[in-house]
Structure formats: structure tokens, C-alpha cells
Design a protein around this motif. Structure first.
Motif, short mmCIF file in Angstrom:
data_model
loop_
_atom_site.label_atom_id
_atom_site.label_comp_id
_atom_site.label_asym_id
_atom_site.label_seq_id
_atom_site.Cartn_x
_atom_site.Cartn_y
_atom_site.Cartn_z
N ASP A 149 -24.13 -45.16 26.23
CA ASP A 149 -25.15 -44.15 25.97
C ASP A 149 -24.57 -42.99 25.17
N LYS A 150 -23.39 -42.53 25.55
CA LYS A 150 -22.78 -41.40 24.84
C LYS A 150 -22.42 -41.79 23.41
N TRP A 151 -21.95 -43.00 23.21
CA TRP A 151 -21.62 -43.48 21.87
C TRP A 151 -22.87 -43.47 20.98
N LEU A 152 -23.99 -43.92 21.53
CA LEU A 152 -25.25 -43.91 20.79
C LEU A 152 -25.74 -42.48 20.56
N TRP A 153 -25.65 -41.66 21.60
CA TRP A 153 -26.09 -40.26 21.54
C TRP A 153 -25.40 -39.53 20.39
N ASP A 154 -24.13 -39.79 20.20
CA ASP A 154 -23.36 -39.11 19.15
C ASP A 154 -23.76 -39.56 17.75
N ARG A 155 -24.54 -40.62 17.64
CA ARG A 155 -24.86 -41.19 16.34
C ARG A 155 -26.34 -41.08 15.95
N VAL A 156 -27.10 -40.34 16.73
CA VAL A 156 -28.50 -40.11 16.37
C VAL A 156 -28.77 -38.61 16.33
N ALA A 157 -29.59 -38.21 15.38
CA ALA A 157 -30.00 -36.81 15.26
C ALA A 157 -31.48 -36.71 15.61
N ALA A 158 -31.86 -35.63 16.31
CA ALA A 158 -33.25 -35.48 16.73
C ALA A 158 -33.59 -34.01 16.89
N ARG A 159 -34.89 -33.73 17.06
CA ARG A 159 -35.37 -32.35 17.18
C ARG A 159 -34.86 -31.68 18.45
N ALA A 166 -34.40 -40.44 23.84
CA ALA A 166 -35.32 -41.56 23.60
C ALA A 166 -34.75 -42.49 22.54
N MET A 167 -34.17 -41.93 21.48
CA MET A 167 -33.55 -42.75 20.44
C MET A 167 -32.30 -43.46 20.98
N THR A 168 -31.56 -42.76 21.82
CA THR A 168 -30.38 -43.37 22.45
C THR A 168 -30.77 -44.58 23.28
N LEU A 169 -31.81 -44.43 24.07
CA LEU A 169 -32.27 -45.53 24.92
C LEU A 169 -32.83 -46.68 24.09
N ALA A 170 -33.55 -46.35 23.02
CA ALA A 170 -34.06 -47.40 22.14
C ALA A 170 -32.90 -48.17 21.52
N GLY A 171 -31.81 -47.47 21.20
CA GLY A 171 -30.63 -48.12 20.66
C GLY A 171 -29.94 -49.00 21.69
N TYR A 172 -29.89 -48.53 22.93
CA TYR A 172 -29.28 -49.33 24.01
C TYR A 172 -30.06 -50.63 24.18
N TRP A 178 -31.47 -50.88 14.37
CA TRP A 178 -32.93 -50.86 14.32
C TRP A 178 -33.46 -49.44 14.41
N VAL A 179 -32.84 -48.61 15.24
CA VAL A 179 -33.27 -47.22 15.34
C VAL A 179 -33.14 -46.53 13.99
N GLN A 180 -32.03 -46.74 13.33
CA GLN A 180 -31.81 -46.10 12.03
C GLN A 180 -32.79 -46.62 10.98
N GLN A 199 -43.90 -40.37 16.60
CA GLN A 199 -43.48 -40.40 15.20
C GLN A 199 -42.69 -41.69 14.92
N VAL A 200 -41.38 -41.65 15.10
CA VAL A 200 -40.56 -42.83 14.78
C VAL A 200 -40.99 -44.05 15.59
N GLU A 201 -41.39 -43.84 16.84
CA GLU A 201 -41.74 -44.98 17.69
C GLU A 201 -42.91 -45.80 17.14
#
Length: 246
Positions: A149-159, A166-172, A178-180, A199-201
Motif C-alpha cells: 500500500d505504501k509503495w503504491l501511495w508514493d506513486r500516485v498523486a491526488a487532490r 482510493a487510487m492506492t486501493l485500486a492499484g492494489y 491501470w490506475v495511471q 472522476q477517474v473511476e
């Protein structure tokens, strides 16, 4: 006497027979309709009751969770720091395996964190302490979930942090790639690539419909339904809902 017998044996008029037939049909029809309506009502009531029991089970914290609470808290804080969203990660474990250590999915995901074999091997390359690749070990699984989760968290930007989680979980659930790609498609279509919900979802960069539906439901259920459940139970703070005062 003969005339009386003759009258008794005289054929019953057709109108009487017709009335008798109609009366018999009315009685039988309403009797059986009432019977089946009663059976139908009973079946519907049973189905509703079973659905309510199933929902209650789904929206309650399994007893098994308590055995792993301290370990999840430790792993979450190790990965995210002292302000780790423990309730959020607990909700994620709930969604993944309902805290069953020996859980195996139909596609081969294993353990509390439901890691696929390839992901289990990969996380060991990222976090040397997890090189043992033991997904059925609760300590390994919870540490792996928090670190991934932390690895994904560090690689997504959000408001904000809620959109970011939410993006982190979608990536997991479906992979960071796919998130990108979904974010890039959302941007091209004029939507906000930094906002997940609403929006993205909404955008699918090419996944099969079933995989897309599962992926979109994953963060919504964890953050919208299960995270508040664990916050109310005193598991600490979440990302999308403030922790209740203890």
C-alpha cells in the motif's frame, strides 16, 4: 310416491350445473391462490431474513480480526508512520480475506492479504524482510499488505488523502499501470485526473467489464463501508473518515 321419485331423479338443470361449476372453481381457485400466496410470502420473508443475516455478517468485524489487531497496527505504523490509517488497512484485510489466514481465492491469491504468487515474490525484492515469501504467515501477510500500500501511495498523486488512498486501493486490486492509464484517459476526456471518486473511476482504459466493475467497487466498499466500521470499533483513524473520539 312415484311422482316424488321421478322428480328426484329428474336431470339437474344446466343452469344449476353451471352455477355449481362456477362456485367450485371459485372456491378451488381462491383456496389454492391463498395457499400459494401464503407459501410465496413465507419464501420471500425467508429470503429477506437470509439477506439481512448475510448483510449483518458482512458488515460486522470477524472475531478472527482481534487476534491480528496489534500486528496490523505495528505493520501499518512501520510503513506509514505513527499516523498510519490503521482502520483503513483493517478494512482492506476484511475485504480481501475476512481475516482468514488460510484463505485461497479461485485464481490462487493466498493468505490474509490475498497476494498472488508473482506479487508475493516481487514484494520480497522490494522489501528484503519479506523475501521469505510466506503469504499464509499472518505477520508476513500484514507487513506485505502495508508495504505494498505504501509503495503504491508514493506513486500516485491526488487532490487529498482520501482520493489518494482510493487510487492506492485500486492499484492494489488491479495494478498501478491501470490506475495511471485510467488517469491519463480521464485527463484527455476533460475530467480531473487527481480526483478518483466521480472522476477517474468513470474511465476504463481497456479492462474487461467484469474486472473494471470489481476494481471500482473495491475502494468504494473499503473506504465507504468498512473503514467506518473499524473506526467505530476503535481501530484508530482512517483516511476518508475522522476517527471517533475514544
Amino acid at each position: 310416491m312415484g311422482r316424488v321419485l321421478a322428480a328426484m331423479l329428474r336431470p339437474i338443470p344446466d343452469t344449476w350445473l353451471k352455477l355449481a361449476e362456477q362456485a367450485t372453481g371459485f372456491i378451488c381457485r381462491h383456496f389454492f391462490e391463498g395457499f400459494w400466496h401464503g407459501v410465496g410470502f413465507t419464501l420471500v420473508a425467508l429470503l429477506v431474513l437470509l439477506a439481512m443475516l448475510s448483510l449483518a455478517r458482512a458488515e460486522s468485524i470477524p472475531p478472527e480480526a482481534l487476534r491480528h489487531r496489534a500486528e496490523l497496527t505495528r505493520c501499518s505504523r512501520y510503513a506509514f508512520g505513527l499516523s498510519a490509517p490503521v482502520a483503513t488497512l483493517a478494512a482492506q484485510v476484511h475485504q480481501e480475506s475476512r481475516w482468514r489466514e488460510t484463505a485461497v481465492s479461485l485464481v490462487g491469491a493466498r493468505g490474509l492479504a490475498q497476494f498472488m504468487p508473482a506479487t508475493s515474490k516481487w514484494i520480497g525484492d522490494i522489501v528484503p524482510e519479506l523475501a521469505g515469501n510466506t503469504p499464509f504467515n499472518p505477520g508476513w501477510a500484514l507487513r506485505a499488505l502495508a508495504e505494498y500500500d505504501k509503495w503504491l501511495w508514493d506513486r500516485v498523486a491526488a487532490r487529498d488523502d482520501c482520493q489518494r488512498m482510493a487510487m492506492t486501493l485500486a492499484g492494489y486490486n488491479g495494478g498501478l499501470g491501470w490506475v495511471q492509464r485510467d488517469k491519463a484517459l480521464a485527463k484527455r476526456q476533460g475530467a480531473d485526473p487527481l480526483t478518483w471518486f466521480g472522476q477517474v473511476e468513470r474511465f476504463n482504459a481497456g479492462r474487461y467489464a467484469a474486472a473494471f466493475r470489481e476494481n471500482r467497487g473495491y475502494p468504494r466498499r473499503i473506504l465507504g463501508t468498512l473503514e467506518p466500521l473499524y473506526i467505530r470499533a476503535g481501530w484508530g483513524q482512517g483516511v476518508c473518515h475522522a476517527a471517533l473520539a475514544q
